[in-house]
Every structure is written in C-alpha cells, then in structure tokens.
Write an enzyme that holds these catalytic residues in place. Structure first.
Site, PDB file in Angstrom:
ATOM      1  N   TYR A 148      28.106   1.559 -67.923  1.00  0.00           N
ATOM      2  CA  TYR A 148      26.914   0.769 -67.641  1.00  0.00           C
ATOM      3  C   TYR A 148      25.886   0.879 -68.769  1.00  0.00           C
ATOM      4  CZ  TYR A 148      29.020   0.801 -63.000  1.00  0.00           C
ATOM      5  OH  TYR A 148      29.899   0.679 -61.942  1.00  0.00           O
ATOM      6  N   ARG A 149      25.751   2.045 -69.351  1.00  0.00           N
ATOM      7  CA  ARG A 149      24.835   2.178 -70.476  1.00  0.00           C
ATOM      8  C   ARG A 149      25.323   1.368 -71.671  1.00  0.00           C
ATOM      9  NH1 ARG A 149      20.447   3.477 -67.748  1.00  0.00           N
ATOM     10  NH2 ARG A 149      20.121   5.717 -67.417  1.00  0.00           N
TER      11      ARG A 149
END
Length: 203
Positions: A148-149
C-alpha cells in the site's frame, strides 16, 4: 498467471473459491467464513462494483480483489465517517472507491500477484479517492503495508478499532486516478463484459 476482470455474476459463480482463498489468506475459522460469504453476496450489487481475479493456467483461483463506491448507510463507510472530522470527510469520502477485499493464496504470495490485482482494480475504479483498511502491523515486515505504501497510500486513521473486532486497523487512502504505468490491463473473463475504469476490510 492470468489477471481477469470479473463482473458481479463472475464472482458469485466462483464464490466457493473466493471464500476459500479468503480463508487461506486470513487464516479465519469456518464459522467466520460462512458469515463472510453472506457479506460478499450482497457486496456485488453495490454501486460502482469492480472486481479482478488471478487465475492459474488450469483456471484455479490464486487471488482476487474487489471494491465499490462508498455511501452513507454502508457499515464500513459509516464507521470511518464517524471517526473523521468534517474536513477529512469532505477530502476522503465525497467520491470514494472502497477497496473491500484484496487477497492472494499464501502459496502464490511474493510474486507480485497482489500488486497486479491492486493496480488493475484501481485503474478500473470510479471516483476521486480510494480508501481501504488493514490490520496494524510492522510496515517494514508486512507485505500488505509495503504494497500500500508503494502505491502511495497515506494515513487517514491509525489504530482504529471497528466495533466487534479487537484488532487495531489502519485506514489508508490515496487520490484517483492512478498515474499511468506499463502494466497491461486485465483481460475480460470468459463470457463476461469488461467493467468501466474507476478490500482485508471489514464488511
């Protein structure tokens, strides 16, 4: 591995496989999986529904992801809405695609399957923002958090507890659309129509 777009009917036809992948990925008990089956069956009819699936050469389901546009009256959306201040609600929830589920069988993890599913799903997603929730974890060690980052998700809520679940969650968001990338678009599933371009979340 083949990445395909799924219509609501495509997902319902493979619901047993979807629940099995969900159970393997989340390591949930059988009674929880039966409850999840019911949630998924209702989710497919929500506005803006989009889904993707990763299929092996033999047609076995290795992973899947889906989401839809959030709105007042939906359980997850309402929990997040209550936790945000007015400015954050306006920023994140006005026109939001919620990633509800994104899972890969453990045996298929570590090969970029989840990243391809997420990119395809967000490329199809309607809306101006996207949100998801994931259990809190060490961001350096967790594959989900690193993914997600890498996709540019930022903190919206941290250590948030949904009713009925003792685990703390992070609620993450980013703007849509995604920037262009070289990844190919998913093929249409056999017998299905492609969705138009617009989650480990709780119901």
């Amino acid at each position: 591995m083949r990445l395909v777009r799924w219509t609501p009917d495509d997902l319902v036809r493979r619901l047993d496989d979807v629940v099995a992948v969900y159970g393997e990925a989340m390591n949930y008990r059988a009674e929880l999986l039966e409850a999840r089956r019911g949630y998924i069956a209702t989710h497919v009819r929500r506005p803006g529904f989009r889904a993707v699936a990763s299929l092996t050469r033999e047609g076995h389901l290795a992973g899947f992801g889906y989401g839809y546009q959030g709105s007042i009256g939906q359980w997850w959306h309402d929990q997040v809405h209550r936790a945000l201040d007015p400015a954050a609600r306006q920023r994140w929830l006005t026109d939001c695609f919620e990633v509800v589920e994104l899972h890969v069988r453990p045996a298929a993890q570590g090969h970029g399957v989840g990243a391809r599913q997420l990119r395809a799903l967000l490329t199809m997603a309607p809306g101006g923002t996207t949100l998801l929730s994931t259990p809190e974890a060490d961001e350096q060690r967790s594959r989900a958090w690193r993914l997600y980052r890498r996709f540019g998700f930022v903190d919206v809520l941290r250590n948030f507890r949904f009713p009925g679940d003792e685990r703390p969650f992070g609620v993450l968001g980013r703007d849509l659309p995604l920037p262009a990338a070289g990844s190919p678009a998913p093929a249409d599933a056999p017998g299905s129509a492609a969705g138009r371009s617009r989650p480990d979340a709780t119901p």
